[in-house]
Every structure is written in C-alpha cells, then in structure tokens.
Design a protein around this motif. Structure first.
Motif, PDB file in Angstrom:
ATOM      1  N   ALA A  57      32.698  27.727  33.910  1.00 31.78           N
ATOM      2  CA  ALA A  57      33.249  26.500  33.660  1.00 31.78           C
ATOM      3  C   ALA A  57      33.932  25.801  34.671  1.00 31.78           C
ATOM      4  CB  ALA A  57      34.000  26.648  32.469  1.00 31.78           C
ATOM      5  N   PRO A  58      33.532  25.777  36.071  1.00 31.69           N
ATOM      6  CA  PRO A  58      34.024  25.314  36.898  1.00 31.69           C
ATOM      7  C   PRO A  58      34.769  23.992  36.874  1.00 31.69           C
ATOM      8  CG  PRO A  58      31.779  25.222  37.309  1.00 31.69           C
ATOM      9  CD  PRO A  58      31.770  25.743  36.167  1.00 31.69           C
ATOM     10  N   GLN A  59      35.801  23.477  37.690  1.00 32.81           N
ATOM     11  CA  GLN A  59      36.647  22.367  37.657  1.00 32.81           C
ATOM     12  C   GLN A  59      36.736  22.116  39.113  1.00 32.81           C
ATOM     13  OE1 GLN A  59      39.789  23.026  34.915  1.00 32.81           O
ATOM     14  NE2 GLN A  59      38.305  22.833  33.115  1.00 32.81           N
ATOM     15  N   VAL A  60      36.144  21.219  39.839  1.00 35.65           N
ATOM     16  CA  VAL A  60      36.351  21.025  41.168  1.00 35.65           C
ATOM     17  C   VAL A  60      37.263  19.741  41.399  1.00 35.65           C
ATOM     18  CG1 VAL A  60      35.207  20.620  43.314  1.00 35.65           C
ATOM     19  CG2 VAL A  60      34.187  21.891  41.556  1.00 35.65           C
ATOM     20  N   SER A  61      38.215  19.864  42.073  1.00 35.67           N
ATOM     21  CA  SER A  61      39.049  18.946  42.685  1.00 35.67           C
ATOM     22  C   SER A  61      39.209  18.601  43.886  1.00 35.67           C
ATOM     23  CB  SER A  61      40.585  18.872  42.207  1.00 35.67           C
ATOM     24  OG  SER A  61      40.778  19.058  40.788  1.00 35.67           O
ATOM     25  N   LEU A  62      38.501  17.374  44.599  1.00 37.73           N
ATOM     26  CA  LEU A  62      38.158  17.397  46.008  1.00 37.73           C
ATOM     27  C   LEU A  62      39.230  16.350  46.526  1.00 37.73           C
ATOM     28  CD1 LEU A  62      34.556  16.973  47.405  1.00 37.73           C
ATOM     29  CD2 LEU A  62      36.509  15.396  48.157  1.00 37.73           C
ATOM     30  N   THR A  63      39.779  16.723  47.751  1.00 36.18           N
ATOM     31  CA  THR A  63      40.836  15.875  48.472  1.00 36.18           C
ATOM     32  C   THR A  63      40.337  16.013  50.188  1.00 36.18           C
ATOM     33  OG1 THR A  63      42.252  17.797  48.715  1.00 36.18           O
ATOM     34  CG2 THR A  63      42.629  16.374  46.772  1.00 36.18           C
ATOM     35  N   ALA A 138      37.610  27.506  34.138  1.00 32.11           N
ATOM     36  CA  ALA A 138      38.140  27.816  32.561  1.00 32.11           C
ATOM     37  C   ALA A 138      37.490  28.815  31.838  1.00 32.11           C
ATOM     38  CB  ALA A 138      38.192  26.413  32.011  1.00 32.11           C
ATOM     39  N   GLY A 139      36.326  29.381  32.509  1.00 24.92           N
ATOM     40  CA  GLY A 139      35.717  30.298  31.654  1.00 24.92           C
ATOM     41  C   GLY A 139      36.195  31.837  31.975  1.00 24.92           C
ATOM     42  N   PRO A 140      35.645  32.587  31.211  1.00 22.87           N
ATOM     43  CA  PRO A 140      36.029  34.150  31.398  1.00 22.87           C
ATOM     44  C   PRO A 140      35.453  34.837  32.644  1.00 22.87           C
ATOM     45  CG  PRO A 140      34.562  33.985  29.591  1.00 22.87           C
ATOM     46  CD  PRO A 140      34.559  32.399  30.034  1.00 22.87           C
ATOM     47  N   LEU A 141      34.644  34.397  33.237  1.00 25.96           N
ATOM     48  CA  LEU A 141      33.934  35.100  34.322  1.00 25.96           C
ATOM     49  C   LEU A 141      34.652  34.938  35.492  1.00 25.96           C
ATOM     50  CD1 LEU A 141      30.006  35.077  32.984  1.00 25.96           C
ATOM     51  CD2 LEU A 141      31.919  36.619  32.561  1.00 25.96           C
ATOM     52  N   ALA A 142      35.808  34.298  35.765  1.00 23.84           N
ATOM     53  CA  ALA A 142      36.130  33.874  36.890  1.00 23.84           C
ATOM     54  C   ALA A 142      36.591  35.029  37.673  1.00 23.84           C
ATOM     55  CB  ALA A 142      37.734  33.086  36.641  1.00 23.84           C
ATOM     56  N   ALA A 143      37.308  35.958  37.231  1.00 26.04           N
ATOM     57  CA  ALA A 143      37.676  37.191  38.180  1.00 26.04           C
ATOM     58  C   ALA A 143      36.383  37.908  38.700  1.00 26.04           C
ATOM     59  CB  ALA A 143      38.374  38.230  37.326  1.00 26.04           C
ATOM     60  N   LEU A 144      35.476  38.083  38.093  1.00 30.18           N
ATOM     61  CA  LEU A 144      34.143  38.619  38.604  1.00 30.18           C
ATOM     62  C   LEU A 144      33.461  37.853  39.435  1.00 30.18           C
ATOM     63  CD1 LEU A 144      32.661  40.221  35.103  1.00 30.18           C
ATOM     64  CD2 LEU A 144      33.718  41.374  36.708  1.00 30.18           C
ATOM     65  N   PHE A 145      33.613  36.549  39.364  1.00 27.77           N
ATOM     66  CA  PHE A 145      32.983  35.577  40.330  1.00 27.77           C
ATOM     67  C   PHE A 145      33.723  35.683  41.739  1.00 27.77           C
ATOM     68  CE2 PHE A 145      32.696  31.352  42.247  1.00 27.77           C
ATOM     69  CZ  PHE A 145      31.295  31.346  42.537  1.00 27.77           C
TER      70      PHE A 145
END
Length: 328
Positions: A57-63, A138-145
């Motif tokens: 569940a990626p959330q990208v903020s671009l600046t 926001a998803g649970p697989l963040a740490a593994l990724f």
C-alpha cells in the motif's frame, strides 16, 4: 474466464448442416482443439507485482529539492520509508557507509530511510534538477520490502527503459509547465515512478545476487512467491509451493534458498507474522489474526510474534553497532 469467439465458418457450418448437430460439433471441436494447441492462444503472463503492491500500500509524496545536500537519513516520526531521488540534470555526490561516488544525470537512486546516505550537489545550478520522493507504506509488508534497499540502488536511466522514462517525462513536463492540480499530478506520477522502479528491478535482477527482486525475476520461483503474496493464510507446504513453481520439492527448496537467501517456510512465516502484527496493532485481536494468517490458535501466534520481536530488536542493535563502527 476467457471467452473465445469461434470463426464465422463454425456458425456457417451449423446453419448448413441444420439438424446434423453431431457433424457441426465435430467441426467446432476439432477447430477449438487446434486453436488451443496453436501459438495464437497465449496464456496470461504472471502478474508478479499486484499482490505485493497490495501488501505494501505505497503512498508517494514527490517534492523538488531546493537545499544543497539533501540528507536521506534524517529523523522522521513515522515508520521507515523509501527514498527516491530522481536526478534530471547535472550530477551529485553520493556519500555514506564509507563510500563516495559521483552520480551523473539522468539517474534514479533508491534506499531505505534508515540508511545513512547523503547527497551533495556539485554545483548550485543542479539544485532544482533533483526530484525527491518519500514512499511510505501503509501495508504490513513494508519491513520485508525495505530490506531490499539496505544498500543504495543506482539506476542509470536510458531511453530504452519505458517503464521509468515515461513517468520521468511526465514529471519533467509538469515541472516545466505546471497547471491546475499540480501537486496531485506530481504525486500520481510518483506512484507510477515507484511501480516503474519495481518493474525495472524485476526485469534487471542483480547479477549473482539474491533477494526478493531476484526471486520475482525467476520464472519458477516467482510463481511460488506470488502464490504466497496472494494467499498468505493458505496452508502452504513445501509440496504445494513446489507444485506452484512446477519443480520437484528438492529442486524447489534448493533454488528458493539460493535465490531468496532463506527457506520457503521462513519467508512465508515472515509474511504471516507481518500481517498478524499489523492486525494486532489495529486492534483486531490475536484470535482473529491467527485465523487470518493460518496459525492454529492465538497462543501459537503470540509465541511466534514474541520470538520475532526479540529477533528484530537484536538485529537492530547489531546494525546500529555496525553503523557506529563504520568509517566516515
């Protein structure tokens, strides 16, 4: 289900033969059999990323970076995230973990936010040519990724990489001529850039490397990984995963360990525990979490989570010690 339209000859034959259904059926049956055996009927390609993206569940903020020397390990109150640095012009000096490297545009750099890398511009004119994106999960697989980005990934962009060049061109065009909805468009372009990065890493696995992207690049191991990503609570065993991969159990276990740096059982357990921990954090309760991820009962899940947390704390302590002792 795929619906295949028979050719007009089939319908003409049915009209011609009238009640002779057996003749018509034989005609259509043989045509369909030959069609299925021909190269015209292509099976759908394996989608290696959709299930993974749902778990992230990626959330990208671009600046746009305006300050000289963007530091990528700065304090952040939220969970660890992924840094993306898009260099469109000029060059930057990458420093960190005892290394220094000059990176020339066009290039894309990616690493975990907990890694102490530093980017320094080589000239003031290059400052506005660096686009930075924070990718939170926001998803649970963040740490593994994020384990796959413990070291910086440097991608030299070329015109032969449409998965990356298309969002890069979209971002450049919007920056040159901003219009209504500018921030929202940039963030959506950041989402596309992130997916393009994953596609690139799967299409270009590290030579003699290992890890998630090398696993997804392997046409056999990828089938087992996708199965686990789609149905982590299913009672998978070695035989079932080997069947998904189209391999013998021995060959699958050996190949999986070489490509992924761990056993299939350990990888599946990591996914299940990550999902269970997220459910518990959200107040779902151990019993519901155990039922969802395939544990026999809440007690078994509780013991597994405790063991996983203890191992994680120990690993963070070892990594922190290594960083302190690393040369500048």
């Amino acid at each position: 289900m795929t619906v295949i339209q028979t050719p007009q000859k089939g319908w003409a034959a049915e009209k011609l033969f009238g009640d002779e259904k057996r003749v018509c059926w034989t005609f259509t049956h043989h045509w369909f059999k030959n069609y299925c055996n021909s190269s015209q009927m292509l099976l759908p390609k394996l989608d290696r990323l959709s299930a993974l993206l749902e778990g992230l569940a990626p959330q990208v903020s671009l600046t746009i970076t305006h300050e000289n020397g963007a530091h990528a390990s700065e304090e952040h109150p939220q969970a660890p995230f992924l840094w993306l640095h898009l260099l469109t012009q000029g060059s930057v000096q990458l420093q960190g973990l005892g290394q220094s490297q000059l990176i020339s545009a066009p290039a894309l750099l990616a690493w975990g936010s907990d890694q102490p890398y530093f980017l320094g511009h080589t000239s003031e004119a290059d400052q506005d040519q660096q686009i930075t994106a924070r990718t939170h999960f926001a998803g649970p697989l963040a740490a593994l990724f994020l384990e796959e980005f413990a070291e910086v990934r440097i991608i030299a962009l070329s015109e032969h990489e449409p998965a990356l060049n298309w969002p890069v061109q979209l971002i450049r065009t919007e920056l040159d001529s901003p219009r209504c909805g500018h921030p929202a468009l940039l963030n959506r372009a950041g989402d596309i850039l992130f997916i393009g990065l994953l596609r690139y890493l799967v299409a270009h696995p590290l030579a003699h490397g290992s890890g998630l992207f090398n696993g997804l690049a392997d046409p056999r191991i990828a089938k087992a990984l996708v199965a686990m990503h789609k149905q982590p609570g299913f009672p998978w065993d070695l035989a079932g995963l080997a069947q998904e991969a189209g391999m013998s159990r021995t060959a699958f276990a050996r190949t999986f360990h070489v490509v992924m740096r761990q056993t299939p059982g350990k990888y599946l357990s990591s996914i299940r525990l990550a999902i269970a921990q997220r459910m518990v954090d959200l107040g779902k309760g151990l019993k519901e979490a155990a039922r969802t991820v395939g544990y026999a009962n809440a007690s078994a899940l509780s013991r597994a989570l405790s063991k996983s947390r203890a191992a994680s704390v120990q690993e963070r302590g070892e990594n922190s010690s290594q960083l302190k002792n690393s040369p500048e």
